[in-house]
Motif scaffolding. Sequence first.
Motif, PDB file in Angstrom:
ATOM      1  N   TYR A   1      -1.015   2.644   8.532  1.00  0.00           N
ATOM      2  CA  TYR A   1      -0.098   1.990   7.586  1.00  0.00           C
ATOM      3  C   TYR A   1      -0.719   1.726   6.220  1.00  0.00           C
ATOM      4  CZ  TYR A   1       2.702   1.678  11.705  1.00  0.00           C
ATOM      5  OH  TYR A   1       3.418   2.021  12.813  1.00  0.00           O
ATOM      6  N   TYR A   2      -1.971   1.307   6.203  1.00  0.00           N
ATOM      7  CA  TYR A   2      -2.602   0.991   4.917  1.00  0.00           C
ATOM      8  C   TYR A   2      -3.035   2.274   4.205  1.00  0.00           C
ATOM      9  CZ  TYR A   2      -2.824  -3.575   7.208  1.00  0.00           C
ATOM     10  OH  TYR A   2      -2.515  -4.726   7.881  1.00  0.00           O
ATOM     11  N   GLU A   3      -3.199   3.331   4.991  1.00  0.00           N
ATOM     12  CA  GLU A   3      -3.358   4.667   4.424  1.00  0.00           C
ATOM     13  C   GLU A   3      -2.231   5.497   5.041  1.00  0.00           C
ATOM     14  OE1 GLU A   3      -7.456   5.956   4.919  1.00  0.00           O
ATOM     15  OE2 GLU A   3      -8.203   4.211   3.856  1.00  0.00           O
TER      16      GLU A   3
ATOM     17  N   ARG B   1       3.351   6.044  -5.419  1.00  0.00           N
ATOM     18  CA  ARG B   1       3.170   6.233  -6.865  1.00  0.00           C
ATOM     19  C   ARG B   1       2.064   7.245  -7.145  1.00  0.00           C
ATOM     20  NH1 ARG B   1       3.684   0.598  -7.170  1.00  0.00           N
ATOM     21  NH2 ARG B   1       1.429   0.361  -7.374  1.00  0.00           N
ATOM     22  N   GLU B   2       1.052   7.245  -6.284  1.00  0.00           N
ATOM     23  CA  GLU B   2      -0.073   8.174  -6.490  1.00  0.00           C
ATOM     24  C   GLU B   2       0.200   9.567  -5.946  1.00  0.00           C
ATOM     25  OE1 GLU B   2      -3.018   5.909  -4.467  1.00  0.00           O
ATOM     26  OE2 GLU B   2      -3.445   4.619  -6.195  1.00  0.00           O
ATOM     27  N   GLY B   3       1.408   9.747  -5.412  1.00  0.00           N
ATOM     28  CA  GLY B   3       1.798  11.079  -4.961  1.00  0.00           C
ATOM     29  C   GLY B   3       1.274  11.476  -3.593  1.00  0.00           C
ATOM     30  N   VAL B   4       0.963  10.490  -2.741  1.00  0.00           N
ATOM     31  CA  VAL B   4       0.539  10.810  -1.380  1.00  0.00           C
ATOM     32  C   VAL B   4       1.788  11.197  -0.570  1.00  0.00           C
ATOM     33  CG1 VAL B   4      -0.596   9.958   0.707  1.00  0.00           C
ATOM     34  CG2 VAL B   4      -1.363   9.162  -1.553  1.00  0.00           C
TER      35      VAL B   4
ATOM     36  N   GLU C   1       7.463   6.571   2.994  1.00  0.00           N
ATOM     37  CA  GLU C   1       8.433   6.550   4.098  1.00  0.00           C
ATOM     38  C   GLU C   1       7.842   5.828   5.294  1.00  0.00           C
ATOM     39  OE1 GLU C   1      10.195  10.284   5.512  1.00  0.00           O
ATOM     40  OE2 GLU C   1      10.070  10.982   3.422  1.00  0.00           O
ATOM     41  N   GLU C   2       8.356   4.627   5.547  1.00  0.00           N
ATOM     42  CA  GLU C   2       7.822   3.833   6.647  1.00  0.00           C
ATOM     43  C   GLU C   2       7.901   4.589   7.985  1.00  0.00           C
ATOM     44  OE1 GLU C   2       9.072  -0.378   6.614  1.00  0.00           O
ATOM     45  OE2 GLU C   2       9.358  -0.092   8.790  1.00  0.00           O
TER      46      GLU C   2
ATOM     47  N   LYS D   1       0.827  -1.215   0.000  1.00  0.00           N
ATOM     48  CA  LYS D   1       0.000   0.000   0.000  1.00  0.00           C
ATOM     49  C   LYS D   1       0.862   1.265   0.000  1.00  0.00           C
ATOM     50  CE  LYS D   1      -4.333  -1.641   1.104  1.00  0.00           C
ATOM     51  NZ  LYS D   1      -5.602  -1.214   0.537  1.00  0.00           N
ATOM     52  N   MET D   2       1.944   1.239   0.775  1.00  0.00           N
ATOM     53  CA  MET D   2       2.825   2.415   0.836  1.00  0.00           C
ATOM     54  C   MET D   2       3.403   2.711  -0.549  1.00  0.00           C
ATOM     55  SD  MET D   2       4.868   1.912   4.413  1.00  0.00           S
ATOM     56  CE  MET D   2       3.971   1.545   5.923  1.00  0.00           C
TER      57      MET D   2
END
Length: 352
Positions: free
Chosen positions: A282-284, A118-121, A126-127, A112-113
Amino acid sequence: PRPSTNLDPPFYTTCHDPSTMNSTARANATFMMLARNSDVSGAVQSVKSVQAQFNQHFGYPWVFLNDEEWSEEFKMEVGKAVGEGVSVTFDTIPWEVWGFPMWIDREKARRKMKKMEREGVMYAGEESYHHMCRFQSGFFYDHPALLPYKFYWRVEPDIRFTCAIPYDPFLSMSQHDKKYGYAIALWERGNTVPSLFRKISDYKARRHVRTTPLWTALMAPSYAPWLIRRFVLSLLRNRDGKGDLWNMCHLWSNFEIADMEFFRSSAYRELFRYLDEDGGFYYERWGDAAVHSLGVAMLLRPDEVHWFSDWGYVHGGLQVCPKEGLGCGCECEEGGREVETVCLDSIRRTVE
Ligand code: GDP
Ligand code: MN
């Protein structure tokens, strides 16, 4: 003119010499900065600003927290910036509250990260940023270095206060029964928190938590047409079971002064545990500002929340500067980008 029903006026509207204000009374309070060793120059700059504008007159202690051991350089440079006669603690964060909890599927989280990145979030790849947001949402107030204190003032590297602060905000908050104080309200990036509002709202409904005017202020109705243009996607996802929309307005948490009894209350703890078990840290890429804000809006009365309208504050290329007639000796940044006030105004309408 309307009768004055202002539930949250500034604590002072005139300036004074801090030494005349400065009795020996102190609140049980501390500064807290979370930082990395590499943040040393930004940390020094923030500390100098806070000391110069406020703490040289009041002498509140500083607590610095890091997920790694502090470097000698950081301790020396920052210690020097704090100066003589002020208590300074450099401490580390236990691994139990900085890292994936056991119920998180790490493979899924990393997938998800990557996808969010890739989607620019912002920061999604960065964990450590995810660990940071989770720590700042649900654990900082139980850190042994903060446990002795009731109030905390959060400071980040690379911030600046642009007005003198000639009074003690901890004591003022105490006297006025304020639990949470902020300087900037603005729009959260919807793609960091696609399901957060929905989840909190479900929780609120299930627990029969009463709706407060502050909660309503974060809902969209009065701005819907304008907002839909701006946040179509995030709005669609940030709708709850009743069809309410979070307008993405939130309080910036990189500066906040809070009565940590609020965060330590069973109501906030339960809310955090519920969110933590969901996995959205983590998933978001849920941020602590969004979590604090929705928690505050859900659990506090509007009169328990304070806007420091008389303070100037700069961080991350944004600034607020007090209106004419408010603030002391302000030196706001020339050409600094001012925060737009639509979001703040919707909150202010609930208390004025
Ligand atoms: P932004 O304000 O959201 O752009 O993010 P920042 O980079 O300013 O980070 C927010 C706060 O968390 C700051 O106080 C940083 O010093 C701190 N921070 C972020 N990531 C880490 C990390 O991995 N370790 C530590 N110790 N602090 C971090
Ligand atoms: Mn920051």
